[in-house]
Design an enzyme around this catalytic site. Structure first.
Site, PDB file in Angstrom:
ATOM      1  N   ARG A  79       0.820  -1.236   0.000  1.00 51.18           N
ATOM      2  CA  ARG A  79       0.000   0.000   0.000  1.00 51.18           C
ATOM      3  C   ARG A  79       0.844   1.272   0.000  1.00 51.18           C
ATOM      4  O   ARG A  79       0.428   2.319   0.474  1.00 51.18           O
ATOM      5  CB  ARG A  79      -0.970   0.035   1.168  1.00 51.18           C
ATOM      6  CG  ARG A  79      -1.958  -1.104   1.113  1.00 51.18           C
ATOM      7  CD  ARG A  79      -3.134  -0.895   2.024  1.00 51.18           C
ATOM      8  NE  ARG A  79      -3.996  -2.027   1.936  1.00 51.18           N
ATOM      9  CZ  ARG A  79      -3.811  -3.156   2.637  1.00 51.18           C
ATOM     10  NH1 ARG A  79      -2.796  -3.263   3.456  1.00 51.18           N
ATOM     11  NH2 ARG A  79      -4.655  -4.146   2.496  1.00 51.18           N
ATOM     12  N   LYS A  86       5.520  23.488 -13.730  1.00 52.08           N
ATOM     13  CA  LYS A  86       4.689  22.299 -13.507  1.00 52.08           C
ATOM     14  C   LYS A  86       4.354  22.167 -12.015  1.00 52.08           C
ATOM     15  O   LYS A  86       3.231  21.807 -11.653  1.00 52.08           O
ATOM     16  CB  LYS A  86       5.363  21.029 -14.050  1.00 52.08           C
ATOM     17  CG  LYS A  86       4.429  19.829 -13.874  1.00 52.08           C
ATOM     18  CD  LYS A  86       4.741  18.595 -14.656  1.00 52.08           C
ATOM     19  CE  LYS A  86       3.727  17.512 -14.270  1.00 52.08           C
ATOM     20  NZ  LYS A  86       3.966  16.226 -14.852  1.00 52.08           N
ATOM     21  N   GLU A 135      -5.924  16.506 -10.274  1.00 49.81           N
ATOM     22  CA  GLU A 135      -6.601  16.804 -11.544  1.00 49.81           C
ATOM     23  C   GLU A 135      -8.110  16.616 -11.400  1.00 49.81           C
ATOM     24  O   GLU A 135      -8.721  15.741 -12.018  1.00 49.81           O
ATOM     25  CB  GLU A 135      -6.033  15.906 -12.663  1.00 49.81           C
ATOM     26  CG  GLU A 135      -6.345  16.436 -14.047  1.00 49.81           C
ATOM     27  CD  GLU A 135      -5.644  15.653 -15.159  1.00 49.81           C
ATOM     28  OE1 GLU A 135      -4.458  15.306 -15.028  1.00 49.81           O
ATOM     29  OE2 GLU A 135      -6.330  15.403 -16.159  1.00 49.81           O
ATOM     30  N   ARG A 171      -4.943  21.235 -13.505  1.00 47.75           N
ATOM     31  CA  ARG A 171      -3.913  20.295 -13.990  1.00 47.75           C
ATOM     32  C   ARG A 171      -4.219  19.797 -15.394  1.00 47.75           C
ATOM     33  O   ARG A 171      -3.320  19.397 -16.138  1.00 47.75           O
ATOM     34  CB  ARG A 171      -3.737  19.140 -12.987  1.00 47.75           C
ATOM     35  CG  ARG A 171      -2.557  18.246 -13.321  1.00 47.75           C
ATOM     36  CD  ARG A 171      -2.117  17.348 -12.201  1.00 47.75           C
ATOM     37  NE  ARG A 171      -0.954  16.577 -12.634  1.00 47.75           N
ATOM     38  CZ  ARG A 171      -0.166  15.873 -11.835  1.00 47.75           C
ATOM     39  NH1 ARG A 171      -0.426  15.822 -10.554  1.00 47.75           N
ATOM     40  NH2 ARG A 171       0.869  15.209 -12.306  1.00 47.75           N
ATOM     41  N   ASN A 216      -2.453  18.548 -20.232  1.00 47.08           N
ATOM     42  CA  ASN A 216      -2.774  17.609 -21.305  1.00 47.08           C
ATOM     43  C   ASN A 216      -2.843  18.297 -22.662  1.00 47.08           C
ATOM     44  O   ASN A 216      -3.272  17.695 -23.647  1.00 47.08           O
ATOM     45  CB  ASN A 216      -4.106  16.896 -21.011  1.00 47.08           C
ATOM     46  CG  ASN A 216      -4.036  16.113 -19.721  1.00 47.08           C
ATOM     47  OD1 ASN A 216      -2.967  15.644 -19.346  1.00 47.08           O
ATOM     48  ND2 ASN A 216      -5.159  16.002 -19.016  1.00 47.08           N
ATOM     49  N   HIS A 251      -2.268  11.032 -28.006  1.00 51.95           N
ATOM     50  CA  HIS A 251      -2.650   9.666 -27.627  1.00 51.95           C
ATOM     51  C   HIS A 251      -3.282   8.940 -28.814  1.00 51.95           C
ATOM     52  O   HIS A 251      -3.039   7.752 -29.021  1.00 51.95           O
ATOM     53  CB  HIS A 251      -3.622   9.690 -26.446  1.00 51.95           C
ATOM     54  CG  HIS A 251      -2.930   9.956 -25.136  1.00 51.95           C
ATOM     55  ND1 HIS A 251      -3.601  10.317 -23.998  1.00 51.95           N
ATOM     56  CD2 HIS A 251      -1.625   9.908 -24.789  1.00 51.95           C
ATOM     57  CE1 HIS A 251      -2.723  10.487 -23.011  1.00 51.95           C
ATOM     58  NE2 HIS A 251      -1.526  10.246 -23.468  1.00 51.95           N
ATOM     59  N   HIS A 266       6.639   9.384 -27.534  1.00 56.56           N
ATOM     60  CA  HIS A 266       5.528  10.103 -26.915  1.00 56.56           C
ATOM     61  C   HIS A 266       5.662  11.628 -27.146  1.00 56.56           C
ATOM     62  O   HIS A 266       4.717  12.305 -27.546  1.00 56.56           O
ATOM     63  CB  HIS A 266       5.471   9.783 -25.415  1.00 56.56           C
ATOM     64  CG  HIS A 266       4.448  10.597 -24.677  1.00 56.56           C
ATOM     65  ND1 HIS A 266       3.097  10.417 -24.847  1.00 56.56           N
ATOM     66  CD2 HIS A 266       4.592  11.621 -23.795  1.00 56.56           C
ATOM     67  CE1 HIS A 266       2.441  11.283 -24.083  1.00 56.56           C
ATOM     68  NE2 HIS A 266       3.335  12.026 -23.436  1.00 56.56           N
TER      69      HIS A 266
HETATM   70  P1  NAD Z   1      11.510   6.349 -22.395  1.00 54.53           P
HETATM   71  O1  NAD Z   1      11.419   6.185 -20.947  1.00 54.53           O
HETATM   72  O2  NAD Z   1      11.029   5.264 -23.277  1.00 54.53           O
HETATM   73  O3  NAD Z   1      13.038   6.686 -22.766  1.00 54.53           O
HETATM   74  C1  NAD Z   1      13.379   6.916 -24.114  1.00 54.53           C
HETATM   75  C2  NAD Z   1      14.564   6.056 -24.561  1.00 54.53           C
HETATM   76  O4  NAD Z   1      15.770   6.640 -24.094  1.00 54.53           O
HETATM   77  C3  NAD Z   1      14.548   4.634 -24.044  1.00 54.53           C
HETATM   78  O5  NAD Z   1      15.021   3.785 -25.061  1.00 54.53           O
HETATM   79  C4  NAD Z   1      15.548   4.670 -22.893  1.00 54.53           C
HETATM   80  O6  NAD Z   1      16.159   3.432 -22.642  1.00 54.53           O
HETATM   81  C5  NAD Z   1      16.565   5.666 -23.407  1.00 54.53           C
HETATM   82  N1  NAD Z   1      17.309   6.412 -22.408  1.00 54.53           N
HETATM   83  C6  NAD Z   1      16.826   6.969 -21.269  1.00 54.53           C
HETATM   84  N2  NAD Z   1      17.764   7.722 -20.698  1.00 54.53           N
HETATM   85  C7  NAD Z   1      18.874   7.625 -21.459  1.00 54.53           C
HETATM   86  C8  NAD Z   1      20.173   8.207 -21.398  1.00 54.53           C
HETATM   87  N3  NAD Z   1      20.505   9.090 -20.477  1.00 54.53           N
HETATM   88  N4  NAD Z   1      21.069   7.883 -22.361  1.00 54.53           N
HETATM   89  C9  NAD Z   1      20.724   7.047 -23.363  1.00 54.53           C
HETATM   90  N5  NAD Z   1      19.515   6.498 -23.497  1.00 54.53           N
HETATM   91  C10 NAD Z   1      18.593   6.788 -22.554  1.00 54.53           C
HETATM   92  O7  NAD Z   1      10.732   7.664 -22.883  1.00 54.53           O
HETATM   93  P2  NAD Z   1      10.438   9.083 -22.191  1.00 54.53           P
HETATM   94  O8  NAD Z   1      10.188   9.988 -23.335  1.00 54.53           O
HETATM   95  O9  NAD Z   1      11.433   9.441 -21.189  1.00 54.53           O
HETATM   96  O10 NAD Z   1       9.074   8.842 -21.399  1.00 54.53           O
HETATM   97  C11 NAD Z   1       7.857   8.592 -22.065  1.00 54.53           C
HETATM   98  C12 NAD Z   1       6.877   8.030 -21.060  1.00 54.53           C
HETATM   99  O11 NAD Z   1       6.661   8.988 -20.026  1.00 54.53           O
HETATM  100  C13 NAD Z   1       5.530   7.680 -21.624  1.00 54.53           C
HETATM  101  O12 NAD Z   1       5.154   6.403 -21.159  1.00 54.53           O
HETATM  102  C14 NAD Z   1       4.594   8.731 -21.048  1.00 54.53           C
HETATM  103  O13 NAD Z   1       3.287   8.268 -20.888  1.00 54.53           O
HETATM  104  C15 NAD Z   1       5.268   9.023 -19.734  1.00 54.53           C
HETATM  105  N6  NAD Z   1       4.941  10.342 -19.164  1.00 54.53           N
HETATM  106  C16 NAD Z   1       4.523  10.380 -17.866  1.00 54.53           C
HETATM  107  C17 NAD Z   1       4.231  11.597 -17.285  1.00 54.53           C
HETATM  108  C18 NAD Z   1       3.816  11.647 -15.845  1.00 54.53           C
HETATM  109  O14 NAD Z   1       3.400  12.727 -15.391  1.00 54.53           O
HETATM  110  N7  NAD Z   1       3.926  10.577 -15.108  1.00 54.53           N
HETATM  111  C19 NAD Z   1       4.373  12.783 -18.018  1.00 54.53           C
HETATM  112  C20 NAD Z   1       4.819  12.701 -19.329  1.00 54.53           C
HETATM  113  C21 NAD Z   1       5.111  11.464 -19.907  1.00 54.53           C
HETATM  114  N1  GLY Z   2       1.814  15.038 -17.727  1.00 55.76           N
HETATM  115  C1  GLY Z   2       0.535  15.475 -17.240  1.00 55.76           C
HETATM  116  C2  GLY Z   2       0.464  15.624 -15.764  1.00 55.76           C
HETATM  117  O1  GLY Z   2       1.428  15.410 -15.070  1.00 55.76           O
HETATM  118  O2  GLY Z   2      -0.574  15.971 -15.276  1.00 55.76           O
END
Ligand code: NAD
Ligand code: GLY
Length: 373
Positions: A122, A228, A238, A248, A252, A259, A272
Site C-alpha cells: 500500500r 509544472k 486533476e 492540472r 494535457n 494519444h 511520446h
Molecule cells: P523512455 O522512458 O522510453 O526513454 C526513451 C529512450 O531513451 C529509451 O530507449 C531509454 O532506454 C533511453 N534512455 C533513457 N535515458 C537515457 C540516457 N541518459 N542515455 C541514453 N539512453 C537513454 O521515454 P520518455 O520519453 O522518457 O518517457 C515517455 C513516457 O513517459 C511515456 O510512457 C509517457 O506516458 C510518460 N509520461 C509520464 C508523465 C507523468 O506525469 N507521469 C508525463 C509525461 C510522460
Molecule cells: N503530464 C501530465 C500531468 O502530469 O498531469
C-alpha cells in the site's frame, strides 16, 4: 545546483538540479532518512549499462543494501504484467514498508517503478533519477504513476509523490537526438500553456544556448519544473470539476491528438514527445479555426517545434482511426472530451468537444493529417 520545493501531499519534497548521479547515495539518505535499509533500483538494460554502477556504488557506500530489477526498454513494457514481475521481485527480496525504490531512467521506467512503489504494501518510498529530458521536465514531477493496458494508455495508475528527484543533465550526453527532440516538444507544450516568458526562453534555447549549454539547460529545466510544480500544487489530483486555465488538465495540451496518433500507430511509430509535438500543432490549428488563436502564433509554434528537430511523417494515418481513438479516450472521461486549446501563447482554455462544431473538427483534422502525411 538549483533546488525546487514541491508542495504536494503527503509532504513537500525537493527536486535537485545539477547534482551528479554519482552523489546519489548522500542525496538518498537526506531524502529518506535513516530508516530504509534496502533499496531496489529499477531501470532498463540500456540506462543501467550507462549509469547503473555509479548509482549502485553511491547508494551502497551510503549504507543501503541495493538490489536491481531491470525492465524491458520501451512503452510496450509499461504494463501490468511488468509491474507484477517487479512486485514479485520486491517481495522475493523482502522489501519492507520502510524501504524504497529508486527509478533510474526515462518516463517509462519512472511511471512503472512509481506505480509499483504506490501499490506495494500500500505504498513505499520512491526516489526518481530521470535520465531523459522529457522525464526531467515532466514525467518525474507531480506524482502521476501508471501503466498501459489493452484498453488504453496510462489508464491504470496512482498518484504517488516521490520523496525526492535528482536531475543530472550530464546524463543527457548519451541520449539519442530523437529523444531530445521528444523532450523539447514537451517543453514547448509547457511554454505554450505556461507563459510567454517560458515559451520564449524555450524557443531561444533551441535557437542558440547561451554560454555553457549544460548550465543554460539546467536553468531552463528549473523554470519548466517550477511551472509544472505550481500547477500540481494547485490541483494535485486533476479534479474533474476544474476546467479553469490553471487546472492540472491544461498539462494535457496536445495530448488528445498525441494519444490518438500513438494508439493508431500501435505505439511503434512515434516517441511520446513527438506525438505531443504534432498534438500541439493540431490544437493550435483548431484554436485558429475557432477564432481563438492568430495565424502568426500558429506559425510561431510550427517554427519552434521544428527547431526542436524533425518529426516522423504521419503517412497512412486516417481521420477514421484518429476519431476512433478520440472516442475511446472519451469513454473514460465521463463521455466528454475536454480539449485544451489556446487563446494566445501562455493562455490555455479548456473547451468541451461538444462545443466544437463537428465539421470544423473534421476539416481541421483532415487537412492536418494530409499536410503531415
Ligand atoms: P523512455 O522512458 O522510453 O526513454 C526513451 C529512450 O531513451 C529509451 O530507449 C531509454 O532506454 C533511453 N534512455 C533513457 N535515458 C537515457 C540516457 N541518459 N542515455 C541514453 N539512453 C537513454 O521515454 P520518455 O520519453 O522518457 O518517457 C515517455 C513516457 O513517459 C511515456 O510512457 C509517457 O506516458 C510518460 N509520461 C509520464 C508523465 C507523468 O506525469 N507521469 C508525463 C509525461 C510522460
Ligand atoms: N503530464 C501530465 C500531468 O502530469 O498531469
Amino acid at each position: 545546483m538549483v533546488s525546487i520545493k514541491i508542495a504536494a501531499q503527503p509532504r513537500k519534497y525537493t527536486i535537485e538540479i545539477g547534482r551528479s548521479v554519482s552523489e546519489c547515495g548522500r542525496w538518498a539518505k537526506k531524502c529518506l532518512g535513516s530508516e530504509p535499509k534496502q533499496i531496489v533500483l529499477v531501470s532498463n538494460k540500456k540506462v543501467h549499462g550507462l549509469y547503473g554502477d555509479e548509482v549502485s556504488t553511491s547508494l551502497s557506500s551510503s549504507g543501503f543494501r541495493v538490489s536491481t530489477w531491470l525492465m524491458g526498454d520501451g512503452e510496450r513494457f509499461k504494463t501490468l504484467p511488468s509491474a507484477e514481475k517487479l512486485l514479485a521481485f520486491l517481495s522475493a527480496n523482502n522489501l519492507q514498508r520502510t524501504d524504497a525504490i529508486v527509478a533510474l531512467g526515462g518516463g517509462v521506467v519512472g511511471d512503472l517503478a512509481g506505480f509499483a512503489a504506490a501499490v506495494y504494501l500500500r505504498g513505499i518510498s520512491l526516489l526518481q533519477i530521470p535520465t531523459t529530458l522529457l522525464a526531467m521536465i515532466d514525467a518525474s514531477v507531480g506524482g502521476k504513476t501508471g501503466v498501459n493496458s489493452p484498453f488504453g494508455k496510462n489508464l491504470v495508475g496512482a498518484f504517488h509523490q516521490p520523496k525526492g528527484v535528482l536531475i543530472d543533465v550530464a546524463v543527457l550526453r548519451t541520449l539519442p537526438p530523437r529523444e531530445m527532440t521528444a523532450g523539447f516538444c514537451e517543453a514547448i507544450k509547457q511554454g505554450a500553456i505556461g507563459s510567454r516568458e517560458l515559451f520564449d526562453e524555450t524557443a531561444a534555447f533551441l535557437s542558440a544556448p547561451l554560454g555553457d549549454p549544460e548550465r543554460h539547460l539546467n536553468a531552463l529545466i528549473a523554470k519548466h519544473i517550477e511551472f509544472k510544480a505550481r500547477i500540481v500544487a494547485g490541483d494535485e489530483r486533476e479534479l474533474s470539476k476544474r476546467t479553469d486555465s490553471r487546472s492540472r488538465k491544461i498539462l494535457n495540451f496536445g495530448h488528445t491528438l498525441a494519444h490518438a496518433l500513438e494508439k493508431a500507430t500501435k505505439y511503434k511509430h512515434l516517441r511520446h514527445g513527438e506525438a505531443v509535438g504534432y498534438g500541439i500543432l493540431f490544437a493550435a490549428e483548431l484554436s485558429k479555426s475557432l477564432d481563438l488563436f492568430g495565424e502568426k502564433d500558429v506559425e510561431l509554434l510550427n517554427d519552434v517545434v521544428h527547431r526542436a528537430g524533425s518529426l516522423p511523417r504521419l503517412a497512412n494515418i486516417y481521420e477514421k482511426e484518429v476519431v476512433e481513438a478520440f472516442r475511446s479516450d472519451k469513454k473514460h472521461l465521463s463521455g466528454s472530451l475536454q480539449m485544451v486549446l489556446l487563446r494566445g501563447i501562455g493562455k490555455p482554455v479548456i473547451v468541451d468537444e461538444n462545443k466544437i462544431p463537428k465539421p470544423v473538427l473534421k476539416k481541421v483534422l483532415n487537412s492536418f493529417l494530409q499536410k503531415w502525411a
